[in-house]
Scaffold this motif. Structure first.
Motif, PDB file in Angstrom:
ATOM      1  N   PRO A 158       0.894  -1.150   0.089  1.00 37.19           N
ATOM      2  CA  PRO A 158       0.003   0.082   0.044  1.00 37.19           C
ATOM      3  C   PRO A 158       0.674   1.277   0.100  1.00 37.19           C
ATOM      4  CG  PRO A 158       0.007  -1.018   2.341  1.00 37.19           C
ATOM      5  CD  PRO A 158       0.724  -2.067   1.259  1.00 37.19           C
ATOM      6  N   SER A 159       0.156   2.244  -0.539  1.00 38.20           N
ATOM      7  CA  SER A 159       1.065   3.817  -0.695  1.00 38.20           C
ATOM      8  C   SER A 159       0.573   4.601   0.213  1.00 38.20           C
ATOM      9  CB  SER A 159       0.964   4.044  -1.975  1.00 38.20           C
ATOM     10  OG  SER A 159       1.370   3.068  -3.036  1.00 38.20           O
ATOM     11  N   ALA A 160      -0.378   4.270   1.129  1.00 38.88           N
ATOM     12  CA  ALA A 160      -0.893   5.249   1.881  1.00 38.88           C
ATOM     13  C   ALA A 160       0.222   5.875   2.886  1.00 38.88           C
ATOM     14  CB  ALA A 160      -2.108   4.600   2.660  1.00 38.88           C
ATOM     15  N   GLY A 161       0.160   7.190   3.091  1.00 40.59           N
ATOM     16  CA  GLY A 161       0.796   7.716   4.530  1.00 40.59           C
ATOM     17  C   GLY A 161      -0.246   8.131   5.557  1.00 40.59           C
ATOM     18  N   LEU A 162       0.362   8.991   6.381  1.00 32.42           N
ATOM     19  CA  LEU A 162      -0.507   9.093   7.563  1.00 32.42           C
ATOM     20  C   LEU A 162      -2.082   9.838   7.153  1.00 32.42           C
ATOM     21  CD1 LEU A 162      -1.110   8.906  10.610  1.00 32.42           C
ATOM     22  CD2 LEU A 162       0.386  11.123  10.717  1.00 32.42           C
ATOM     23  N   PRO A 163      -1.909  10.957   6.344  1.00 27.89           N
ATOM     24  CA  PRO A 163      -3.022  11.720   5.945  1.00 27.89           C
ATOM     25  C   PRO A 163      -3.997  10.842   5.103  1.00 27.89           C
ATOM     26  CG  PRO A 163      -1.165  12.929   5.539  1.00 27.89           C
ATOM     27  CD  PRO A 163      -0.703  11.742   5.677  1.00 27.89           C
ATOM     28  N   GLY A 164      -3.393   9.904   4.189  1.00 23.29           N
ATOM     29  CA  GLY A 164      -4.157   8.719   3.499  1.00 23.29           C
ATOM     30  C   GLY A 164      -4.745   7.822   4.440  1.00 23.29           C
ATOM     31  N   THR A 165      -4.095   7.440   5.513  1.00 23.50           N
ATOM     32  CA  THR A 165      -4.615   6.259   6.222  1.00 23.50           C
ATOM     33  C   THR A 165      -6.006   6.995   6.866  1.00 23.50           C
ATOM     34  OG1 THR A 165      -2.438   5.232   6.473  1.00 23.50           O
ATOM     35  CG2 THR A 165      -4.310   4.752   8.210  1.00 23.50           C
ATOM     36  N   ALA A 166      -5.811   8.148   7.448  1.00 20.82           N
ATOM     37  CA  ALA A 166      -6.778   8.839   8.275  1.00 20.82           C
ATOM     38  C   ALA A 166      -8.085   9.039   7.345  1.00 20.82           C
ATOM     39  CB  ALA A 166      -6.513  10.350   8.863  1.00 20.82           C
ATOM     40  N   ALA A 167      -7.842   9.568   5.853  1.00 23.45           N
ATOM     41  CA  ALA A 167      -8.890   9.607   5.008  1.00 23.45           C
ATOM     42  C   ALA A 167      -9.601   8.463   4.672  1.00 23.45           C
ATOM     43  CB  ALA A 167      -8.381  10.248   3.641  1.00 23.45           C
ATOM     44  N   ALA A 168      -8.856   7.046   4.442  1.00 24.43           N
ATOM     45  CA  ALA A 168      -9.305   5.935   4.162  1.00 24.43           C
ATOM     46  C   ALA A 168     -10.336   5.439   5.477  1.00 24.43           C
ATOM     47  CB  ALA A 168      -8.253   4.658   4.051  1.00 24.43           C
ATOM     48  N   GLY A 238     -12.302   6.065  -3.348  1.00 25.80           N
ATOM     49  CA  GLY A 238     -11.405   6.742  -2.466  1.00 25.80           C
ATOM     50  C   GLY A 238     -10.506   5.849  -1.922  1.00 25.80           C
ATOM     51  N   LEU A 239     -10.804   4.384  -1.850  1.00 23.44           N
ATOM     52  CA  LEU A 239      -9.716   3.523  -1.100  1.00 23.44           C
ATOM     53  C   LEU A 239      -8.697   3.365  -2.155  1.00 23.44           C
ATOM     54  CD1 LEU A 239     -11.868   0.818   0.720  1.00 23.44           C
ATOM     55  CD2 LEU A 239     -10.479   2.825   1.925  1.00 23.44           C
ATOM     56  N   ARG A 240      -9.088   3.164  -3.488  1.00 20.02           N
ATOM     57  CA  ARG A 240      -8.204   3.079  -4.568  1.00 20.02           C
ATOM     58  C   ARG A 240      -7.215   4.266  -4.693  1.00 20.02           C
ATOM     59  NH1 ARG A 240     -11.550   1.291  -7.996  1.00 20.02           N
ATOM     60  NH2 ARG A 240     -11.032  -0.860  -7.486  1.00 20.02           N
ATOM     61  N   SER A 241      -7.615   5.464  -4.557  1.00 18.89           N
ATOM     62  CA  SER A 241      -6.663   6.750  -4.536  1.00 18.89           C
ATOM     63  C   SER A 241      -5.707   6.534  -3.321  1.00 18.89           C
ATOM     64  CB  SER A 241      -7.690   7.815  -4.292  1.00 18.89           C
ATOM     65  OG  SER A 241      -8.385   8.205  -5.506  1.00 18.89           O
ATOM     66  N   VAL A 242      -5.994   6.240  -2.138  1.00 18.77           N
ATOM     67  CA  VAL A 242      -5.328   6.150  -1.054  1.00 18.77           C
ATOM     68  C   VAL A 242      -4.339   5.062  -1.133  1.00 18.77           C
ATOM     69  CG1 VAL A 242      -5.164   5.717   1.715  1.00 18.77           C
ATOM     70  CG2 VAL A 242      -7.067   7.367   0.223  1.00 18.77           C
ATOM     71  N   PRO A 249      -8.201  11.233  -1.266  1.00 18.09           N
ATOM     72  CA  PRO A 249      -9.266  11.426  -2.218  1.00 18.09           C
ATOM     73  C   PRO A 249     -10.179  12.779  -2.324  1.00 18.09           C
ATOM     74  CG  PRO A 249     -10.016   9.941  -0.363  1.00 18.09           C
ATOM     75  CD  PRO A 249      -8.365  10.188  -0.217  1.00 18.09           C
ATOM     76  N   GLY A 250     -10.815  13.103  -3.269  1.00 20.95           N
ATOM     77  CA  GLY A 250     -11.336  14.535  -3.275  1.00 20.95           C
ATOM     78  C   GLY A 250     -12.411  14.574  -2.277  1.00 20.95           C
ATOM     79  N   VAL A 251     -13.250  15.699  -2.431  1.00 19.06           N
ATOM     80  CA  VAL A 251     -14.197  15.947  -1.565  1.00 19.06           C
ATOM     81  C   VAL A 251     -15.311  15.112  -1.931  1.00 19.06           C
ATOM     82  CG1 VAL A 251     -15.757  17.712  -0.529  1.00 19.06           C
ATOM     83  CG2 VAL A 251     -13.361  18.153  -0.997  1.00 19.06           C
TER      84      VAL A 251
END
Length: 275
Positions: A158-168, A238-242, A249-251
């Motif tokens: 997975p490529s998610a960082g901390l902001p991406g994990t919170a968004a997911a 959204g999960l694919r973006s993260v 992911p966008g709004v």
């Protein structure tokens, strides 16, 4: 004639003697949080013991992930197959628990009179919805752990960082609320047989049209716009973006899920019938 006098003993109760106040009746309903917690624990045990729901929530997502990763039957685009498939399968797992399994289980509870008996207790409609949603979150935590372990074993990175994990996590919570409210709306207004058929039909349609196994960008433009407002599409994209692209992911994805949550919860709280 001798006169006898009686006096009340003044000796204090022996140490360790039970206090009479402990056995005094205290009628009244328990606090709402305690009722919701107890109901959620019971719902979680029932969901984990149900064989059909275990097949739907655990076995099918794992088989899809493993099968389409190890074979090239499905075109998932360039790059690692497991990286492309894992976000969509995670989204499918969320929907299978919080919508399909919850709708079918609640529909048959309503048919067999379980909900009618719950309606005679101080547990409100909001309390029932909250308890079922908490139980669903418990099952989803197990799902995520199992699917992520399988995906990592298949080479997922997975490529998610901390902001991406919170968004997911925010996307999963919003999607769970949206799917759970729609499930209770269906189960609380339709007959159990209609709920069973409708929930399974939605599951199959969203598996093919919701961007679960491949991005909706491969669809015709008109179809892509139509399915972009579905909650499963918003969650999967959204999960694919993260997880696959490493971007927040966008709004739009959050807005779609928030609208479905608000509408579903409002309708479920107003239209849900105990029997």
């Amino acid at each position: 004639m001798t006169e006898h006098t009686f006096s009340t003993p003044t000796t204090a109760p022996a140490a360790g003697a039970p206090d009479a106040a402990l056995f005094r009746p205290a009628p009244g309903a328990a606090p709402m949080w305690r009722m919701v917690t107890a109901q959620a624990a019971m719902e979680l045990r029932v969901m984990l013991r149900h064989g059909e729901q275990f097949l739907l929530t655990m076995v099918i997502p794992v088989l899809l992930l493993v099968g389409f990763t190890l074979t090239e039957v499905l075109d998932v685009g360039e790059g690692s197959r497991v990286d492309a498939l894992t976000p969509g399968v995670l989204a499918l797992a969320v929907m299978s628990t919080s919508f399909t399994g919850l709708a079918i289980g609640t529909g048959f509870e309503r048919r067999y009179g379980v909900l009618k008996r719950l309606g005679a207790t101080p547990l409100s409609r909001f309390g029932l919805l909250a308890a079922k949603t908490l139980a669903v979150l418990g099952v989803q935590a197990i799902q995520m752990a199992v699917l992520c372990a399988v995906a990592l074993g298949l080479g997922w990175s997975p490529s998610a960082g901390l902001p991406g994990t919170a968004a997911a996590l925010a996307l999963v919570l919003l999607a769970t609320a949206a799917f759970a409210s729609l499930a209770l709306l269906m189960a609380g207004t339709l007959r159990a047989e209609a709920t069973l058929a409708g929930a399974n039909l939605v599951y199959v349609l969203m598996l093919g049209l919701g961007g679960v196994l491949f991005p909706t960008s491969s669809f015709p433009e008109s179809l892509e716009r139509a399915v972009s407002v579905l909650p499963i599409t918003a969650l999967a994209s959204g999960l694919r973006s993260v997880l696959a692209d490493g971007s927040v992911p966008g709004v739009g994805a959050f807005a779609v899920l928030a609208v479905w949550t608000a509408v579903g919860a409002l309708l479920a709280s107003r239209l849900f019938r105990w029997e």
